[in-house]
Design an enzyme around this catalytic site. Structure first.
Site: not given
Length: 307
Positions: A82, A178-179, A209-210, A212, A232, A234
């Protein structure tokens, strides 16, 4: 069965669903991820990033575990690096048995992004290793980078990038990041942008992406718009933590092994929910194994050979 990511994503694209790309950092998470995919009869992509590998997820130790677990299920399982940031990171993943890689040069000018991505494709494709690229930039949730439309993927650029690089999958920026998002924040995803990129790239596999914290409805709508890979991380890591916290609240004297079992079950339960959101539940039935003895022997009656 252990397969390249392209095998999974081509089937998802042709059949209009998405596959979860789930982060795993240790044997506990790997067991949770593969067992969830097996029970849901779903294809699965396992992802490991460079920072995770530096802290915990040692490929020399974990890749053989993933390959062994994948070999115990009929669900197709891919392992993807990733956000590999440079060629050396990609080469390291290739040497250690990853079936797929992502090269993320999205912060570079597009021509530099294309040149590096081309180099990775030239390395990986002759080895039957799948390659994901990124265009546009998926930033950091805590900074609300997903709200910055200047970072979004442009459909015409996406078409050019896909044609020039030959990637098997394209990660795009359409509003997620992200996060962990700030409390109460739900990202606004541009579903029209997903559809436009999908059309411009002639229906190539698209990665989100991102994911969560994006909300169930957003994920369902993103799949409907054309997303085929949902990253997925976080949420799954948090599920492991919460499983341990809940167990300790009920009994502070629980031993370490039992706590790890709670973490595994919590992670597994959440991944099964994500699999349902993606539409991939039951889809492993559409895949042929790499080999099976009856197919290798062909289909002939004993009297045809004088037996």
């Amino acid at each position: 069965m252990y397969v390249p990511m392209k095998t999974i994503l081509d089937h998802a694209t042709a059949n209009h669903y998405a596959v979860i790309a789930a982060s795993g950092i240790d044997m506990v998470m790997m067991r949770a991820l593969v067992s969830a995919a097996d029970e849901k009869k779903a294809p699965l992509i396992i992802i490991m990033g460079g920072l995770q590998m530096a802290k915990m997820a040692n490929p020399e130790l974990l890749v053989p575990i993933i390959q062994k677990l994948a070999g115990e299920t009929a669900s197709p399982i891919a392992l993807c690096l990733d956000h590999g940031r440079d060629f050396n990171k990609v080469a390291y993943a290739v040497r250690n048995g990853f079936s797929s890689v992502m090269i993320d040069a999205s912060t570079k000018p597009i021509q530099e992004n294309i040149a590096l991505t081309q180099k990775v494709v030239e390395l990986c494709h002759p080895l039957a290793i799948s390659v994901e690229g990124e265009l546009g930039h998926v930033g950091i949730a805590a900074n609300l980078d997903g709200c910055d439309e200047s970072m979004y993927t442009q459909p015409k650029e996406a078409a050019f990038f896909a044609r020039m690089t030959g990637v098997d999958c394209l990660a795009i920026a359409v509003g997620t990041a992200h996060g962990k998002y700030p409390p109460g924040f739900i990202p606004k995803i541009s579903f029209d942008r997903i559809r436009s990129v999908k059309e411009a790239t002639y229906n190539m596999p698209i990665a989100l992406h991102g994911s969560s914290g994006s909300g169930d409805d957003n994920i369902i709508r993103a799949v409907d718009a054309g997303v085929n890979k949902i990253n997925v991380a976080t949420d799954l890591l948090n599920a492991c933590k919460m499983g341990i916290q809940r167990a300790l609240t009920g009994n502070p004297d629980l031993d370490y092994l039992t706590l790890l079992q709670h973490a595994e079950l919590s992670c597994k339960k959440l991944l099964k929910h994500w699999i349902d959101l993606s539409g991939s539940s039951g889809k492993s039935a559409g895949f042929m194994p790499n080999y099976d003895i009856k197919r290798l022997q062909c289909d002939f009656a004993s009297d045809m050979i004088g037996e």
